[in-house]
Scaffold this motif. Structure first.
Motif, short mmCIF file in Angstrom:
data_model
loop_
_atom_site.label_atom_id
_atom_site.label_comp_id
_atom_site.label_asym_id
_atom_site.label_seq_id
_atom_site.Cartn_x
_atom_site.Cartn_y
_atom_site.Cartn_z
N THR A 39 -4.10 10.70 2.50
CA THR A 39 -3.66 9.32 2.34
C THR A 39 -4.39 8.50 3.39
O THR A 39 -4.54 8.93 4.54
N ALA A 40 -4.89 7.32 3.00
CA ALA A 40 -5.72 6.54 3.91
C ALA A 40 -5.64 5.07 3.53
O ALA A 40 -5.41 4.72 2.36
N SER A 41 -5.82 4.20 4.51
CA SER A 41 -5.86 2.75 4.30
C SER A 41 -6.88 2.13 5.25
O SER A 41 -6.95 2.52 6.43
N LEU A 42 -7.63 1.17 4.75
CA LEU A 42 -8.57 0.39 5.54
C LEU A 42 -8.32 -1.08 5.25
O LEU A 42 -8.21 -1.48 4.08
N TYR A 43 -8.23 -1.91 6.29
CA TYR A 43 -8.00 -3.34 6.13
C TYR A 43 -8.91 -4.12 7.07
O TYR A 43 -9.16 -3.70 8.21
N GLY A 44 -9.35 -5.26 6.57
CA GLY A 44 -9.98 -6.27 7.41
C GLY A 44 -9.18 -7.54 7.32
O GLY A 44 -8.76 -7.94 6.22
N THR A 48 -5.76 8.78 -6.22
CA THR A 48 -5.50 7.42 -6.70
C THR A 48 -6.06 6.43 -5.69
O THR A 48 -5.74 6.49 -4.51
N SER A 49 -6.91 5.52 -6.18
CA SER A 49 -7.52 4.51 -5.31
C SER A 49 -6.89 3.15 -5.58
O SER A 49 -6.49 2.85 -6.72
N GLN A 50 -6.82 2.34 -4.53
CA GLN A 50 -6.21 1.01 -4.63
C GLN A 50 -7.06 0.02 -3.86
O GLN A 50 -7.46 0.28 -2.72
N VAL A 51 -7.33 -1.13 -4.47
CA VAL A 51 -7.96 -2.24 -3.77
C VAL A 51 -6.93 -3.37 -3.69
O VAL A 51 -6.17 -3.61 -4.64
N THR A 52 -6.92 -4.06 -2.54
CA THR A 52 -5.87 -5.04 -2.26
C THR A 52 -6.47 -6.29 -1.64
O THR A 52 -7.36 -6.20 -0.77
N ASP A 102 0.85 -1.19 0.00
CA ASP A 102 0.00 0.00 0.00
C ASP A 102 0.88 1.24 0.00
O ASP A 102 2.11 1.15 0.05
N PHE A 103 0.26 2.41 -0.04
CA PHE A 103 1.01 3.65 -0.24
C PHE A 103 1.95 3.97 0.92
O PHE A 103 3.01 4.55 0.71
N ARG A 104 1.59 3.62 2.15
CA ARG A 104 2.38 4.02 3.31
C ARG A 104 3.04 2.85 4.04
O ARG A 104 3.61 3.02 5.10
#
Length: 609
Positions: A387-392, A330-334, A260-262
Motif C-alpha cells: 500500500t502506498a501514497s504519493l502527494y504533492g 489497484t491504482s488510484q489517481v486523486t 485514499d486507501f489509508r
C-alpha cells in the motif's frame, strides 16, 4: 508410488481363484467379487454389485387421491417469497435481537408494508437496516504537560513542565438506520435514506490546571457529553450503464468519505454532494465530490450541526483502476482542492482556547488555496502486499504567519507499507516522508499538511505518536506538534477545528512490525517505529533556540485483539505503547530526570449490532 502398486497386488492375492486359475479348471468369465466382512462401511469394492433390497409394497385402503392439476388456480399460486421461504420450511426462526441469522431489522428481507402502514413508501422491495455500536475507551497515558502560568495544582512547583500522568475515559454510542429500496445484493439500491447519531460521554483527569480549560479557576478534571450527527444523507441511483450493473449514483448530505486507501489526506464524515459510479464490470470506479466542512465539538470530535459550517470547502476527484499496473494491484489517481476563507474569523473552542487563527507568529488570520495531486496503490505484487501514497501540495497562503506576506505552497508526501505473509504471521515494513519547511522567511511554505488525516498506518492508534497529542508549549498552549489520531507534525491548533499549516517541521518515519494470528479469534501485533523531524528551523525560530536535533525517538507498541465470536460484532483490544525520546524531543521538553519515557495504555471494547 511403490505403495500404490503394492495395494492392487495385495487385493488381487486376496481374491478367490477363478476356474481358469485353478488347476484343471474350465476357462470362463470370472464371477463377481463378493463383499468382505472387513469392508469399511460406506465404501465398496470396484465391480461389486450388492443385492437389491426386497420390493416395498404399500397397501393403503380408503386413501383419497391428490386433486388433479386443473383443480388449482392457474393465475397465481400463493407461495412464500424467497426471503421467508426458509422460515416457512423451518430452517431458521427470526429473532429481532439476533444479528447472525436472518433478520428484517438487519435488511435481510423486505419490509411487510401491511405491518407498517404509516411508512411513506410505495411498491415492493423496501428494506430496513438498523445498526448500533458501543465504543468504550479506557486510556491512561503520560505526555509533557506545561505548568500553568497563573495557577497550578502544586503551588510549590517552579518547573516549566509538571507531572505527566493523565487519564481518559470515553464512551460512544452510535445508532443508525437505513431505508433502502432495491432488489438483490448485486444490484445497486434504487434509493437509500440514512441517518446515524453518535452520543459521546468523556471524562479526563490531568495533573495541571489550564490544560483542559483556559480558566485558571477550573479544576484539572472534566466530564463532558455531546450528541453529533455523523450521517444524514440520501443516495439516489441515477442509472445502470451495463447489463452487469455498472452504475452511476449521487449522494447528498452528511456522509463518510476517504480520499485514499489509508486515510492520509482526508478521512471524515462531512456535509457534501458526491457523484460516483463504476465501469467495466467494476474495474473502474470514480468519485466527484464537494464537501462543506462542519464545525466539530472540541472534546468529542463529533459534528456540530447546530453551528454554521466553516468557510472551508473541499473538492475531490479520483479514479480507481483494478489490476493496474500489475494484476492484483489497484491504482488510484486523486486531485483535491481545498478552498479556505477563514482569514477574517476568530474561533475559540468550547474550552476557551483560540483555534483560528492559531497562536503562532503574527497571530493574523489566514486564507489559502491548495491543490493536492496524488497517486495511491493498494493490493499485491506476487506474494508481496503493498500500500502506498504519493502527494504533492501546490497553492498559495495569503498570510505567512512569519512574514505577513503571501507565500507559495510547495510540499510533498510519500508513504508505503510492505507486508509478507508466512502462514499465520504477517511481517510489515513502513516508511513515511512529509516534507518540512526549510526557511520560514523565503515566501515558500514547504511543510506538508493534510486536510483531515486519520491514518491506518504503522500501527495506527496503537502507536504512541499517532494516538497522543504533544503540546508545543513554546508556540502557544493551544498548539500541538502533532494531532490526536494523526501522524504529521503539523503545528496545528486542532485537527478538528484548526487550519492546515504548511510552516511545519515535517515528519520522517521508518518502522517494522508483525501480526500474529494465534487463533481465528486472537491476534497479537507489534510495531517499532523511529521518528524524526525533517527540518527543525521552524521549531528553532518559534522557540528562539539555536539548535534542536531532528531525532524524535523510538515509538514501541504492542496490541492484543480478541474477536470472541470470530466476527466484528464483539472486538476487544488492549495495547501498550512507549515513546523513548530522542535528542529533539528532549530538547523541546526537559522533564524531570526520572521521566525518561512516556507511555500510553489503550483498552477498547467495541460491540456492534
Amino acid at each position: 508410488m511403490a505403495s500404490l502398486l503394492i495395494l492392487p497386488l495385495l487385493a488381487a492375492a486376496a481374491l478367490p481363484q477363478t476356474a481358469a486359475q485353478q488347476p484343471g479348471g474350465d476357462a470362463g468369465p470370472p464371477p463377481l467379487p463378493t463383499a468382505r466382512p472387513d469392508t469399511i462401511e460406506g465404501r465398496k469394492r470396484p465391480g461389486y454389485q450388492p443385492p437389491l433390497p426386497d420390493a416395498v409394497t404399500q397397501d393403503n385402503p380408503g386413501a383419497v387421491r391428490a386433486p388433479r392439476p386443473e383443480a388449482f388456480p392457474t393465475d397465481q399460486i400463493p407461495l412464500p417469497d424467497r426471503w421467508r421461504l426458509i422460515e416457512s420450511l423451518g430452517v431458521v426462526k427470526e429473532r429481532w435481537f439476533d444479528p447472525y441469522h436472518q433478520n428484517t431489522l438487519k435488511g435481510d428481507r423486505p419490509i411487510d408494508r401491511a405491518k407498517v402502514p404509516w411508512l411513506p413508501i410505495k411498491g415492493d422491495d423496501w428494506f430496513f437496516a438498523a445498526s448500533a455500536i458501543s465504543d468504550t475507551v479506557f486510556e491512561p497515558r503520560t505526555f509533557p504537560i506545561p505548568v500553568g502560568v497563573q495557577t497550578t495544582e502544586r503551588p510549590q512547583s517552579l518547573d516549566v513542565f509538571g507531572r505527566d500522568p493523565s487519564f481518559v475515559f470515553s464512551q460512544t454510542f452510535i445508532v443508525g438506520a437505513s431505508l433502502i429500496k432495491g432488489s438483490t445484493a448485486f444490484k445497486p439500491p434504487e434509493i437509500e435514506y440514512r441517518l446515524a447519531l453518535a452520543f459521546n460521554m468523556n471524562y479526563v483527569d490531568v495533573p495541571e490546571r489550564r490544560v483542559l480549560s483556559v480558566r485558571p479557576s477550573d479544576p484539572s478534571d472534566r466530564l463532558d457529553g455531546f450528541v453529533g450527527v455523523q450521517e444524514a444523507f440520501v443516495d439516489y441511483h441515477l442509472r445502470n450503464t451495463s447489463d452487469r450493473y455498472d452504475f452511476e449514483s449521487i449522494r447528498v448530505g452528511i456522509q463518510p468519505f476517504q480520499s485514499d486507501f489509508r486515510g492520509f489526506l482526508f478521512n471524515d464524515n462531512q456535509l457534501g454532494i458526491r457523484f460516483f459510479g463504476n465501469r467495466d464490470d467494476n474495474r473502474f470506479q470514480f468519485n466527484l465530490a464537494a464537501f462543506w466542512r462542519l464545525e466539530k465539538d472540541t472534546n468529542s470530535g463529533l459534528n456540530d450541526v447546530a453551528r454554521r459550517p466553516r468557510n472551508d470547502v473541499v473538492f475531490v476527484a479520483n479514479l480507481y483502476r483494478q489490476d493496474f499496473l500489475v494484476p492484483g494491484l489497484t491504482s488510484q489517481v486523486t486531485a483535491v482542492y481545498n478552498l479556505n476563507r477563514e482569514g477574517g474569523q476568530i474561533e475559540v473552542d468550547t474550552n476557551g482556547f483560540p483555534v483560528r487563527p492559531a497562536l503562532l507568529g503574527n497571530l493574523r488570520g489566514r486564507d489559502y488555496d491548495v491543490v493536492y495531486l496524488g497517486y495511491s496503490a493498494d493490493g499485491r505484487i506476487g506474494r508481496l502486499n503493498l500500500t502506498a501514497s504519493l502527494y504533492g501540495a501546490l497553492g498559495e497562503d495569503r498570510n505567512n504567519f512569519f512574514t505577513g506576506r503571501p507565500a507559495r505552497i510547495r510540499a510533498f508526501f510519500g508513504a508505503a507499507e510492505l507486508s509478507y505473509d508466512v502462514d499465520w504471521i504477517r511481517f510489515r515494513l513502513s516508511g513515511l516522508y512529509a516534507s518540512g519547511d526549510h526557511d520560514p522567511y523565503d515566501d515558500t511554505e514547504s511543510g506538508f499538511d493534510a486536510i483531515f488525516e486519520n491514518p491506518i498506518f504503522a500501527g495506527a492508534d496503537t502507536s504512541y505518536w499517532i494516538r497522543q497529542t504533544i503540546p508545543f508549549a513554546g508556540g502557544g498552549r493551544a498548539v500541538a506538534i502533532n494531532g490526536r489520531n494523526g501522524i504529521l507534525n503539523s503545528l496545528r491548533s486542532s485537527k478538528e477545528q484548526g487550519q492546515s499549516n504548511f510552516n511545519n517541521p515535517g515528519t520522517i518515519l521508518l518502522g517494522a512490525g508483525a501480526d500474529f494470528d494465534l487463533t481465528p479469534t486472537l491476534r497479537v501485533s507489534a510495531n517499532a517505529n523511529h521518528l524524526w523531524f525533517d527540518d527543525t528551523i521552524v521549531l528553532r525560530t518559534l522557540r528562539n533556540e539555536g539548535s534542536i536535533p531532528k531525532d524524535i525517538g523510538w515509538d514501541l507498541s504492542t496490541a492484543i485483539i480478541w474477536r470472541t465470536k470470530a466476527t466484528q460484532n464483539i472486538v476487544g483490544r488492549l495495547s501498550a505503547a512507549v515513546l523513548a525520546p530522542g535528542g529533539g524531543f528532549r530538547d523541546l521538553f526537559t522533564n524531570r530526570a526520572q521521566e525518561q519515557a512516556y507511555v500510553s495504555i489503550l483498552a477498547n471494547v467495541i460491540v456492534s449490532y
